[in-house]
Design an enzyme around this catalytic site. Structure first.
Site, PDB file in Angstrom:
ATOM      1  N   ASP A 196       0.865  -1.182   0.000  1.00  0.00           N
ATOM      2  CA  ASP A 196       0.000   0.000   0.000  1.00  0.00           C
ATOM      3  C   ASP A 196       0.892   1.219   0.000  1.00  0.00           C
ATOM      4  O   ASP A 196       2.045   1.140   0.411  1.00  0.00           O
ATOM      5  CB  ASP A 196      -0.807   0.058   1.311  1.00  0.00           C
ATOM      6  CG  ASP A 196      -1.909  -0.962   1.326  1.00  0.00           C
ATOM      7  OD1 ASP A 196      -2.265  -1.442   0.250  1.00  0.00           O
ATOM      8  OD2 ASP A 196      -2.392  -1.275   2.430  1.00  0.00           O
ATOM      9  N   ASP A 234      -9.388  -6.389   2.582  1.00  0.00           N
ATOM     10  CA  ASP A 234      -8.063  -6.848   2.149  1.00  0.00           C
ATOM     11  C   ASP A 234      -7.791  -8.281   2.605  1.00  0.00           C
ATOM     12  O   ASP A 234      -6.868  -8.923   2.117  1.00  0.00           O
ATOM     13  CB  ASP A 234      -6.960  -5.958   2.756  1.00  0.00           C
ATOM     14  CG  ASP A 234      -6.885  -4.603   2.064  1.00  0.00           C
ATOM     15  OD1 ASP A 234      -7.275  -4.537   0.884  1.00  0.00           O
ATOM     16  OD2 ASP A 234      -6.446  -3.637   2.698  1.00  0.00           O
ATOM     17  N   ASP A 262      -4.811  -3.420   5.033  1.00  0.00           N
ATOM     18  CA  ASP A 262      -5.262  -3.016   6.360  1.00  0.00           C
ATOM     19  C   ASP A 262      -6.766  -3.138   6.556  1.00  0.00           C
ATOM     20  O   ASP A 262      -7.234  -3.313   7.654  1.00  0.00           O
ATOM     21  CB  ASP A 262      -4.801  -1.584   6.680  1.00  0.00           C
ATOM     22  CG  ASP A 262      -5.021  -0.638   5.525  1.00  0.00           C
ATOM     23  OD1 ASP A 262      -5.935  -0.896   4.727  1.00  0.00           O
ATOM     24  OD2 ASP A 262      -4.285   0.358   5.414  1.00  0.00           O
TER      25      ASP A 262
HETATM   26  P1  ATP Z   1      -3.375   3.492  -0.157  1.00  0.00           P
HETATM   27  O1  ATP Z   1      -4.201   2.524  -0.920  1.00  0.00           O
HETATM   28  O2  ATP Z   1      -2.233   4.041  -0.889  1.00  0.00           O
HETATM   29  O3  ATP Z   1      -3.023   3.067   1.209  1.00  0.00           O
HETATM   30  P2  ATP Z   1      -5.574   4.854   0.796  1.00  0.00           P
HETATM   31  O4  ATP Z   1      -5.896   3.560   1.414  1.00  0.00           O
HETATM   32  O5  ATP Z   1      -5.473   6.047   1.660  1.00  0.00           O
HETATM   33  O6  ATP Z   1      -4.305   4.762  -0.056  1.00  0.00           O
HETATM   34  P3  ATP Z   1      -8.153   5.125   0.035  1.00  0.00           P
HETATM   35  O7  ATP Z   1      -8.368   5.312   1.475  1.00  0.00           O
HETATM   36  O8  ATP Z   1      -8.771   4.008  -0.708  1.00  0.00           O
HETATM   37  O9  ATP Z   1      -6.642   5.116  -0.291  1.00  0.00           O
HETATM   38  O10 ATP Z   1      -8.572   6.477  -0.623  1.00  0.00           O
HETATM   39  C1  ATP Z   1      -8.826   6.554  -1.981  1.00  0.00           C
HETATM   40  C2  ATP Z   1      -9.267   7.942  -2.313  1.00  0.00           C
HETATM   41  O11 ATP Z   1     -10.439   8.270  -1.582  1.00  0.00           O
HETATM   42  C3  ATP Z   1      -8.260   9.007  -1.956  1.00  0.00           C
HETATM   43  O12 ATP Z   1      -7.383   9.253  -3.016  1.00  0.00           O
HETATM   44  C4  ATP Z   1      -9.117  10.219  -1.692  1.00  0.00           C
HETATM   45  O13 ATP Z   1      -9.383  10.884  -2.901  1.00  0.00           O
HETATM   46  C5  ATP Z   1     -10.404   9.626  -1.170  1.00  0.00           C
HETATM   47  N1  ATP Z   1     -10.464   9.672   0.289  1.00  0.00           N
HETATM   48  C6  ATP Z   1      -9.569   9.173   1.160  1.00  0.00           C
HETATM   49  N2  ATP Z   1      -9.942   9.372   2.423  1.00  0.00           N
HETATM   50  C7  ATP Z   1     -11.114  10.025   2.370  1.00  0.00           C
HETATM   51  C8  ATP Z   1     -12.029  10.509   3.353  1.00  0.00           C
HETATM   52  N3  ATP Z   1     -11.808  10.342   4.647  1.00  0.00           N
HETATM   53  N4  ATP Z   1     -13.144  11.136   2.936  1.00  0.00           N
HETATM   54  C9  ATP Z   1     -13.375  11.280   1.627  1.00  0.00           C
HETATM   55  N5  ATP Z   1     -12.579  10.849   0.663  1.00  0.00           N
HETATM   56  C10 ATP Z   1     -11.447  10.232   1.004  1.00  0.00           C
END
Ligand code: ATP
Length: 905
Positions: free
Chosen positions: A338, A645, A641
């Site tokens: 990730d 997953d 996480d």
């Molecule tokens: P990675 O996969 O690299 O660990 P991540 O798990 O943070 O990243 P996600 O949490 O799936 O990725 O987030 C994907 C997208 O969703 C982000 O790029 C952002 O645009 C949006 N996002 C992330 N957190 C929030 C939130 N709390 N509220 C609204 N949108 C969000």
């Protein structure tokens, strides 16, 4: 978990039949305040920690008895019995002592290995988010008490029995309790008292897992009083020490035992029929041969090596949940990681706010809400900028996180909750928004929680006049399509906004779009269906989350070690590519989740090797990537996480979960848990995994030729019709003392310096390669020759048979001792400065062995039992000289291997 007899038969109150208010009243707690610290302390005292009783460990005497359950021990016991019948008490005593010492060594080593694994497992505790003294805090789940208000999140294990107070699309998997594999939808309304556990919709039971949605509940029962405790579930299981490798070695040891017994039988027949040797002496010689040749200590040494490896990894923040993972780690060829928090720091900072007519830079670092807004290079007054105010309002209201000032003066501000949302709070406060005022003015009425599948979050609020408004924030693709206009009143120019998003993403920024929409007055609920194109775009924010320094280094280390690193992220493709560049990831082609969806498996397989960055990817994509990589023959470590997953973590050869931000579901599916969520830790664990494998091979390389040498001495003398250069009792002695000392020393060998410059070990590679076998034969021959030389030379000097045998035994032991220092490196030279310092245990064991051998040679009681006599200086000079020669000859063979560029430790 195992199930035992139920202990508590008293009926539980029908919490499920009571209203939430009644339950809160019973436990004297307010849903918006939680318990006070004093009440928690009192109740902890009264109800005890929220921990189920531990499964009892295996009984000590059973473990001890099991040590005797081994074909070799049967042979020895039989031999001891026969010797006793023949009234040879001294030899019988030696044989029985060997049996007992062997069992004790096995028992102690196994116990140590189990304890090491137990200690490592104890590091993994479940956490719970509770409301206490009016603030949300994270505590160890075993500190929960009845009356605590607890939040439930997807992937979390329910920490205690809860009467639910609020639910948002909450579904819980209750299979552990009810056997029902489909998640059950939860609600808050009471149900009839007669309902069975499976139908109590308003309850969440300890040990079950949140599949989707969120909820809040009040604890009604903990530990043994919970439903799980009442059916007698126990925490934890005795760790299994069996791995594919120990199984393979066990099998190898068994096959060798049969072969050796056959050889022994033939030797016996030959000695009896052809040579006409006395039966008792011959019988004991053959038993000695069997004991010397069978590598009985091997499985135990391997277990110890694995356990020590596990402990070293735990010290370096990598917790092994399944022992076999230790050996698999050394063969990993691809790490899929990730991005957020693992490769990057997960310290989000808003660096720009993009409004319809202007783009503002934001200064300040971390979560401290101090900074200015810049238009070009000039600061502006945020309070006079309406667009910025509207953006900040949305950022605060559509937000579940909390900001906390650090406790000490030099402490930085902390976020409770999602770092992305924490950064938005900091940003809003810099813009002058006061969270407590806004939330009081616009109380939240309903929520559509953030989900990685739809990538946005929406909240419904009522203002003081009863107007309803929805705030929406999320990935630009998810938000822009739902907006018809921007805050300036212009119809949305999607192309223009896309250009701005692209620009921000190019520098590695995570971009979020924020929007709002008025709802009909009186709206009290929102769902995904309401997220239609009705919104007004307020603007965008760009957040940075810099790569971890150690991750950049670790990516480099991995490349040198022949490992591919692939980044799998939910972020935007352009952002991902920019971060990938900063991390030094190889290929710059990026595949997005959408593109993956269009590919069939064959196409994906052909693309997966060339692509290092996967963006806008979801957990289902991770599963497909694991399959595609495995189909290419790769051994895959995959991080994760979230609750979704878990399947990918299970499918991967090494599933890696995050200890801090990971859900319980992910941690339980994983083989390895990173307590610091750091990519560099995976690289270190792989290094340790390789070291463990090296040490297992070292042990093989040490034990097999020394066993071969000991057995060869006896066989040769019987077949050649020579006097035995070592008596059977003496062979048992040599075998036992070297097993307690030398064989163990190799388990403590540190990782070799160039270990991460070698390619990964092929999982199919044989344990004993051709070169290994050659070394084995070479050393066995050297040992046998040296022993015979010393024996015959002493006799030729006029020494007695006892003196010659004493010299021969010391020759064997010295040979093994110097060979220990050869074997620490298969190809690398032993002539190095750290020969004695790199592994202090080896030195310690060497000194110990010298002490034991001196007693064997000079102590009168041992002289009586083993028929030994003191040796003169000339004999010692000969023994030491030959040992040195043996050392040099093995080093010579290593030099040949080096010349042929053979790789190895
Ligand atoms: P990675 O996969 O690299 O660990 P991540 O798990 O943070 O990243 P996600 O949490 O799936 O990725 O987030 C994907 C997208 O969703 C982000 O790029 C952002 O645009 C949006 N996002 C992330 N957190 C929030 C939130 N709390 N509220 C609204 N949108 C969000």
């Amino acid at each position: 978990m195992t199930v035992a007899r139920s202990e508590d038969e008293t009926p539980t109150p029908d919490w499920h039949a009571q209203t939430a208010e009644a339950v809160l009243h019973t436990w004297s707690v307010q849903a918006n305040q939680g318990l006070t610290a004093e009440v928690v302390a009192e109740r902890l005292e009264a109800y005890g920690p929220n921990r189920l009783a531990a499964a009892p460990p295996r009984k000590a005497w059973i473990r001890l008895i099991l040590q005797f359950h081994n074909p070799l021990i049967y042979v020895l016991l039989a031999a001891g019995g026969v010797t006793l019948l023949l009234r040879d008490f001294v030899d019988a005593g030696v044989i029985f002592s060997v049996v007992v010492i062997n069992a004790i060594i096995g028992y102690v080593q196994e116990g140590r290995a189990e304890r090491a694994l137990d200690a490592v497992r104890a590091l993994l505790t479940n956490r719970a988010v509770v409301l206490r003294d009016g603030t949300r805090q994270e505590v160890d789940a075993d500190r929960l008490v009845p009356g605590d208000i607890v939040w439930l999140e997807p992937g979390g294990r329910v920490p205690a029995d809860l009467r639910l107070l609020q639910t948002h699309s909450l579904r819980i998997n209750e299979a552990v309790l009810t056997g029902e594999s489909m998640p059950v939808e939860k609600a808050t309304a009471p149900v009839p008292a007669a309902h069975a556990v499976a139908d109590r919709r308003c309850m969440a039971y300890a040990g079950t897992v949140v599949a989707v949605g969120q909820g809040v509940g009040v604890v009604v029962a903990t530990a043994g009083r919970s439903e799980m405790g009442r059916i007698g579930a126990l925490m934890g299981t005795v760790p299994t020490l069996v791995t594919p490798l120990t199984r393979r070695l066990d099998q190898m040891a068994r096959q060798m035992t049969i072969l050796i017994l056959l050889v022994g039988f033939v030797t016996f027949l030959y000695g009896y029929a052809v040579r006409g040797l006395p039966t008792l002496e011959l019988f004991l010689a053959v038993v000695g041969l069997a004991v010397a040749a069978i590598p009985e200590g091997l499985p135990a040494v391997v277990t110890i090596v694995l356990a020590i490896g596990t402990r070293v990894m735990a010290r370096n923040h990598a917790i092994i949940r399944r022992l076999p993972a230790v050996e698999t780690l050394g063969s990993v060829t691809v790490i899929c990681s990730d991005k957020t928090g693992t490769l990057t720091r997960n310290q989000m900072t808003v660096v720009q706010a993009i409004l319809p007519e202007q783009t503002l830079g934001v200064t300040g670092s971390g979560y401290r809400p101090e900074g200015t807004f810049l238009l070009g290079d000039l600061p502006i007054d945020p309070l006079r900028n309406e667009g910025l105010g509207a953006l900040a309002q949305c950022a605060v209201l559509c937000n579940d996180a909390q900001l906390r000032p650090g406790s000490a003066a030099d402490d930085d501000w902390q976020v409770v909750g999602d770092p992305t949302e924490g950064a938005l709070l900091t940003f809003a406060q810099k813009a002058g928004a006061i969270a407590s005022v806004l939330t009081a003015e616009f109380p939240r009425v309903d929520t559509v929680p953030f989900d990685a599948a739809h990538r946005f979050m929406a909240t419904l609020h009522h203002d003081q006049d009863g107007h309803a408004v929805v705030f929406l924030k999320g990935a630009p693709e998810a938000v822009l399509g739902r907006c018809t206009q921007d805050i300036s009143g212009m119809t949305l120019d999607a192309r223009d906004w896309q250009r701005l998003i692209h620009q921000a993403a190019l520098s590695g920024e995570r971009v979020l779009a924020l929007a709002r929409a008025d709802m009909p007055t009186g709206t009290t609920q929102i769902s995904l269906a309401d997220m239609t194109p009705r919104f007004t775009l307020l603007g965008l924010v760009g957040l940075i989350d810099p790569p971890r320094e150690e991750a950049i280094e670790a990516v480099d280390t991995c490349r040198l070690a022949g490992l591919q690193v692939k980044m799998i992220t939910g972020d935007h493709a352009v952002t991902a590519a920019a971060i990938g560049r900063q991390l030094g990831l190889g290929g710059q082609t990026v595949l997005t989740g959408e593109q993956l969806d269009l590919m069939d498996d064959a196409r994906l397989r052909s693309q997966v090797s060339e692509t290092d960055i996967f963006a806008r990817a979801s957990p289902e994509h991770k599963l497909r990537l694991v399959a595609a990589l495995q189909a290419q023959g790769e051994l895959v470590a995959m991080t994760g996480d979230g609750v979704n997953d878990a399947p990918a973590l299970k499918a991967a050869d090494i599933g890696v979960a995050m200890g801090q931000k990971g859900t319980d579901a992910a941690r339980e599916a994983a083989d390895l848990v990173l307590t610091d969520d750091n990519f560099a830790t995976i690289a270190r664990a792989i290094k340790e995994g390789r070291a463990v494998f090296d040490n297992i091979q070292r042990s093989l390389l040490f034990m097999l030729p020394t066993n071969g040498g000991e057995a060869g001495v006896i066989m040769l003398s019987v077949f050649a019709g020579l006097a035995l250069p070592v008596t059977p009792a003496q062979i048992l002695w040599v075998n036992t003392v070297t097993a307690i000392t030398l064989a163990l020393a190799l388990a403590f060998e540190p990782a070799e310096r160039r270990i991460m410059l070698r390619p990964p070990r092929k999982p199919s590679a044989p344990l004993i390669t051709r070169l290994f076998a050659l070394r084995l034969i070479f050393v066995s021959v050297l040992m046998v020759t040296a022993t015979f030389m010393v024996f015959e030379w002493t006799l030729a000097r006029g020494g007695s048979l006892d003196a010659a045998r004493t010299a021969a035994v010391n020759m064997l032991v010295c040979g093994e001792l110097v060979y220990l220092f050869n074997v620490r490196h298969f190809v690398a030279s032993a002539f190095r400065r750290d020969l004695f310092t790199e592994n202090p245990v080896a030195l310690l064991m060497a000194v110990l062995l010298i002490g034991i051998q001196s007693a064997f040679t000079y102590a009168p009681p041992l002289q009586t039992v083993f028929h030994t006599v003191g040796l003169d200086a000339v004999s010692w000079a000969m023994i030491l000289g030959l040992s040195f020669l043996l050392f040099v000859l093995v080093e010579g063979e290593k030099a040949l291997l080096r010349r042929r560029r053979v790789m190895g430790f």
